[in-house]
Design a protein around this motif. Structure first.
Motif, PDB file in Angstrom:
ATOM      1  N   GLN A 190      25.441 -43.729 -76.353  1.00 45.76           N
ATOM      2  CA  GLN A 190      24.753 -43.371 -75.110  1.00 45.76           C
ATOM      3  C   GLN A 190      25.154 -44.311 -73.980  1.00 45.76           C
ATOM      4  O   GLN A 190      25.421 -43.876 -72.844  1.00 45.76           O
ATOM      5  N   VAL A 191      25.207 -45.598 -74.281  1.00 47.23           N
ATOM      6  CA  VAL A 191      25.636 -46.574 -73.275  1.00 47.23           C
ATOM      7  C   VAL A 191      27.071 -46.289 -72.842  1.00 47.23           C
ATOM      8  O   VAL A 191      27.400 -46.309 -71.646  1.00 47.23           O
ATOM      9  N   ALA A 192      27.941 -46.006 -73.806  1.00 50.55           N
ATOM     10  CA  ALA A 192      29.349 -45.754 -73.495  1.00 50.55           C
ATOM     11  C   ALA A 192      29.500 -44.549 -72.572  1.00 50.55           C
ATOM     12  O   ALA A 192      30.291 -44.576 -71.616  1.00 50.55           O
ATOM     13  N   VAL A 193      28.755 -43.482 -72.850  1.00 46.35           N
ATOM     14  CA  VAL A 193      28.824 -42.289 -72.004  1.00 46.35           C
ATOM     15  C   VAL A 193      28.352 -42.606 -70.587  1.00 46.35           C
ATOM     16  O   VAL A 193      28.974 -42.193 -69.594  1.00 46.35           O
ATOM     17  N   ILE A 194      27.261 -43.347 -70.476  1.00 46.28           N
ATOM     18  CA  ILE A 194      26.747 -43.719 -69.152  1.00 46.28           C
ATOM     19  C   ILE A 194      27.772 -44.559 -68.400  1.00 46.28           C
ATOM     20  O   ILE A 194      28.027 -44.332 -67.200  1.00 46.28           O
ATOM     21  N   VAL A 195      28.368 -45.528 -69.077  1.00 43.96           N
ATOM     22  CA  VAL A 195      29.365 -46.389 -68.436  1.00 43.96           C
ATOM     23  C   VAL A 195      30.537 -45.564 -67.927  1.00 43.96           C
ATOM     24  O   VAL A 195      30.936 -45.660 -66.750  1.00 43.96           O
ATOM     25  N   ILE A 196      31.111 -44.723 -68.788  1.00 46.31           N
ATOM     26  CA  ILE A 196      32.306 -43.959 -68.424  1.00 46.31           C
ATOM     27  C   ILE A 196      31.998 -42.959 -67.309  1.00 46.31           C
ATOM     28  O   ILE A 196      32.754 -42.855 -66.327  1.00 46.31           O
ATOM     29  N   VAL A 197      30.910 -42.219 -67.423  1.00 46.98           N
ATOM     30  CA  VAL A 197      30.574 -41.199 -66.419  1.00 46.98           C
ATOM     31  C   VAL A 197      30.315 -41.841 -65.063  1.00 46.98           C
ATOM     32  O   VAL A 197      30.810 -41.362 -64.020  1.00 46.98           O
ATOM     33  N   SER A 198      29.543 -42.922 -65.030  1.00 47.56           N
ATOM     34  CA  SER A 198      29.240 -43.572 -63.740  1.00 47.56           C
ATOM     35  C   SER A 198      30.507 -44.124 -63.098  1.00 47.56           C
ATOM     36  O   SER A 198      30.685 -44.033 -61.872  1.00 47.56           O
ATOM     37  N   GLU A 199      31.409 -44.666 -63.907  1.00 46.60           N
ATOM     38  CA  GLU A 199      32.658 -45.194 -63.359  1.00 46.60           C
ATOM     39  C   GLU A 199      33.528 -44.079 -62.796  1.00 46.60           C
ATOM     40  O   GLU A 199      34.138 -44.237 -61.727  1.00 46.60           O
ATOM     41  N   VAL A 200      33.598 -42.963 -63.497  1.00 47.86           N
ATOM     42  CA  VAL A 200      34.407 -41.837 -63.019  1.00 47.86           C
ATOM     43  C   VAL A 200      33.869 -41.323 -61.688  1.00 47.86           C
ATOM     44  O   VAL A 200      34.635 -41.072 -60.739  1.00 47.86           O
ATOM     45  N   GLN A 237      35.106 -36.086 -42.626  1.00 46.86           N
ATOM     46  CA  GLN A 237      34.935 -35.824 -44.043  1.00 46.86           C
ATOM     47  C   GLN A 237      34.923 -37.113 -44.852  1.00 46.86           C
ATOM     48  O   GLN A 237      34.076 -37.298 -45.726  1.00 46.86           O
ATOM     49  N   ARG A 238      35.836 -38.027 -44.549  1.00 43.10           N
ATOM     50  CA  ARG A 238      35.902 -39.275 -45.311  1.00 43.10           C
ATOM     51  C   ARG A 238      34.706 -40.170 -44.985  1.00 43.10           C
ATOM     52  O   ARG A 238      34.248 -40.929 -45.843  1.00 43.10           O
ATOM     53  N   THR A 239      34.229 -40.102 -43.756  1.00 43.11           N
ATOM     54  CA  THR A 239      33.019 -40.841 -43.412  1.00 43.11           C
ATOM     55  C   THR A 239      31.836 -40.345 -44.235  1.00 43.11           C
ATOM     56  O   THR A 239      31.019 -41.126 -44.733  1.00 43.11           O
ATOM     57  N   SER A 240      31.761 -39.033 -44.407  1.00 42.90           N
ATOM     58  CA  SER A 240      30.687 -38.453 -45.217  1.00 42.90           C
ATOM     59  C   SER A 240      30.798 -38.905 -46.672  1.00 42.90           C
ATOM     60  O   SER A 240      29.785 -39.215 -47.323  1.00 42.90           O
ATOM     61  N   VAL A 241      32.033 -38.947 -47.185  1.00 38.86           N
ATOM     62  CA  VAL A 241      32.228 -39.392 -48.568  1.00 38.86           C
ATOM     63  C   VAL A 241      31.819 -40.851 -48.707  1.00 38.86           C
ATOM     64  O   VAL A 241      31.188 -41.236 -49.701  1.00 38.86           O
ATOM     65  N   ALA A 243      34.643 -43.919 -58.941  1.00 38.96           N
ATOM     66  CA  ALA A 243      36.076 -43.988 -58.686  1.00 38.96           C
ATOM     67  C   ALA A 243      36.556 -42.765 -57.920  1.00 38.96           C
ATOM     68  O   ALA A 243      37.394 -42.880 -57.007  1.00 38.96           O
ATOM     69  N   VAL A 244      36.050 -41.577 -58.251  1.00 39.00           N
ATOM     70  CA  VAL A 244      36.443 -40.361 -57.530  1.00 39.00           C
ATOM     71  C   VAL A 244      36.046 -40.452 -56.067  1.00 39.00           C
ATOM     72  O   VAL A 244      36.815 -40.085 -55.168  1.00 39.00           O
ATOM     73  N   MET A 245      34.857 -40.964 -55.790  1.00 38.08           N
ATOM     74  CA  MET A 245      34.412 -41.068 -54.401  1.00 38.08           C
ATOM     75  C   MET A 245      35.212 -42.121 -53.639  1.00 38.08           C
ATOM     76  O   MET A 245      35.526 -41.934 -52.453  1.00 38.08           O
TER      77      MET A 245
END
Length: 478
Positions: free
Chosen positions: A49-59, A16-20, A62-64
């Motif tokens: 718009q830039v702020a939303v893209i930055v925050i969403v991509s980082e989240v 599972q972690r390899t897949s992630v 980071a989750v992965m």
């Protein structure tokens, strides 16, 4: 002692972690390609718009990273990424959530965070995080050798002796550095130094060698964390706590936060820590405390009548570390100044070698090859940034290359529990990379040499103990 469950999973990644990890590598690669193809369009977007893209991509990234590590939120690769994100994206939080600048930036003196330059800085942060994810995922997907088996059993005694040695050396270093910190603080700033303002404290102690004291303290408590069951390690933790309370009240957040994160990174190498909800609870309390400190550090505890704690405000205040990156963007991309092509990374090594060879060394405060010196002269005391220094040396390519190397380093060094020597070196790396998040690279080579020297001293102490123990057993009754 290492957790059996964690140790069983150590030699490799689960399916599972390899897949992630594979998904992380693909996601970050695709996102990097998109960023490179649409860099000009990214800069032309509105700040929200830039702020939303930055925050969403980082989240997402980071989750992965978190899901790919058996230690989850307590794994150092995730902790490092989280700290990096907070210190470089905090000022994008209000634009993303509320569509406005943070309150502290809504006046003329804060015009450095203008839309165009802020958008470009946000774009470079996205590049940095994506490249960190690529480097980390690639290193985690590399095959590893199996456990040493019987060979490990033969050296268990020596390993235990080394671990005890480095814990004792780290504890002594922690206690001594805490004692020196109180001596310097009391002698230079007075008995009630912890009730005064941050700037007053810095001015009062400017001539004291406190940077070296903080380094010794950070390395010491990190090394002591190898075995918290040992009495000397407990003494080190108590000493660090005695330092942390007044230091935090003054406003020395990084000097408290970074060693604490490094300690967690060392513990995560060999222990199963608490559940994720405990981590997020602790993080929320830390943000509330940071918000409190951010409000009292200007005037001092004794002069503040009302404090409003805000986790969002704490994140925004830490996010000011993006300012050196904004400055570098302004210098090079809008001011057409040439990049330094690695000069700030080579300068500290060059200075050390010149000193060892007896060659003339320019005074540190006049050597603008050191980025902290150049930043201070051109922009003021705004600190440093690992992303800003990478950009200052190589632009977008420099940012990508440096953060990919950092990601690969985090994936390799903190992949799974190893010998006490490996964990001790992991602790050293943790301290260094955390310090570089919001500081110049300039002191890192000297700090690394000092850390390796401490590890060497601990190894010798462990070796002497091991040899002495064998000698005593050989002289015993047969």
């Amino acid at each position: 002692m290492p957790s059996p469950a964690l140790a069983q999973r150590a030699p490799g990644l689960s399916t599972q972690r390899t897949s992630v990890c594979a998904l992380l590598a693909v996601t970050c690669t695709v996102w990097l390609i998109v960023l490179l193809l649409f860099g000009d369009e990214f800069t032309e977007l509105r700040l929200r718009q830039v702020a939303v893209i930055v925050i969403v991509s980082e989240v997402v990234i980071a989750v992965m990273v978190c899901r790919s590590d058996p230690r989850g939120t307590w794994g150092f690769p995730f902790l490092y990424l989280l700290v990096l994100i907070v210190f470089h994206s905090g000022l994008f939080l209000s634009p993303a959530l509320f569509g406005r600048l943070p309150d502290a930036l809504q006046h003329p003196s804060s015009n450095w965070f203008s839309d165009v330059v802020a958008n470009r800085a946000g774009y470079l942060v996205c590049i940095a995080i994506a490249c960190y994810g690529i480097g980390y995922a690639a290193s985690r997907l590399l095959p590893t050798a199996g456990a040493a088996g019987s060979e490990e059993k033969e050296v268990t005694g020596r390993r235990l002796a080394f671990r005890a040695g480095i814990v004792d050396v780290g504890a002594c270093l922690t206690v001594a550095s805490v004692f020196l910190w109180f001596v310097f603080s009391l002698s230079n700033a007075g008995m009630l130094f912890f009730l005064g303002s941050y700037l007053t404290y810095l001015a009062s102690t400017s001539l004291a060698p406190l940077p070296w004291v903080y380094l010794a303290m950070s390395l010491g408590v990190t090394f002591a964390a190898l075995d918290l069951q040992r009495g000397t390690a407990k003494a080190a933790v108590v000493a660090f706590a005695l330092f942390a309370v007044p230091a935090f009240l003054i406003g020395l957040r990084g000097e408290v936060l970074f060693p604490a994160v490094a300690v967690i990174g060392v513990l995560g190498c060999s222990h199963r820590l608490w559940r994720a909800r405990v981590f997020w609870g602790v993080a929320a309390l830390a943000l509330i405390a940071i918000s409190f400190v951010g409000q009292v550090r200007v005037q001092g505890v004794s002069n503040v009548s009302q404090v409003v704690s805000s986790p969002v405000g704490a994140i925004e205040e830490m996010g000011y570390s993006i300012r050196p990156l904004v400055a570098s963007v302004r210098w090079h991309e809008y001011g057409q100044q040439p990049y330094l092509h690695g000069a700030t990374y080579l300068a500290p090594v060059d200075r050390q070698l010149r000193g060892l060879l007896g060659l003339p060394v320019p005074p540190a405060l006049d050597d603008e090859r050191l980025m902290n010196v150049e930043i201070s002269r051109r922009e003021g005391a705004i600190g440093g940034s690992v992303i800003a220094e990478a950009h200052h040396n190589g632009g977008l390519v420099g940012v990508g290359a440096v953060m990919m190397v950092v990601g690969a380093l985090m994936g390799l060094i903190f992949r799974h529990p190893r010998s006490p020597l490996g964990v001790a070196l992991s602790g050293l790396v943790a301290v260094l990379v955390l310090m570089h998040i919001r500081n110049s690279f300039a002191p890192l080579p000297a700090w690394a040499a000092a850390g390796i020297g401490i590890v060497g001293a601990a190894y010798l102490l462990g070796l002497l103990r091991s040899t002495h123990g064998r000698g005593r057993r050989s002289m015993g009754p047969r």
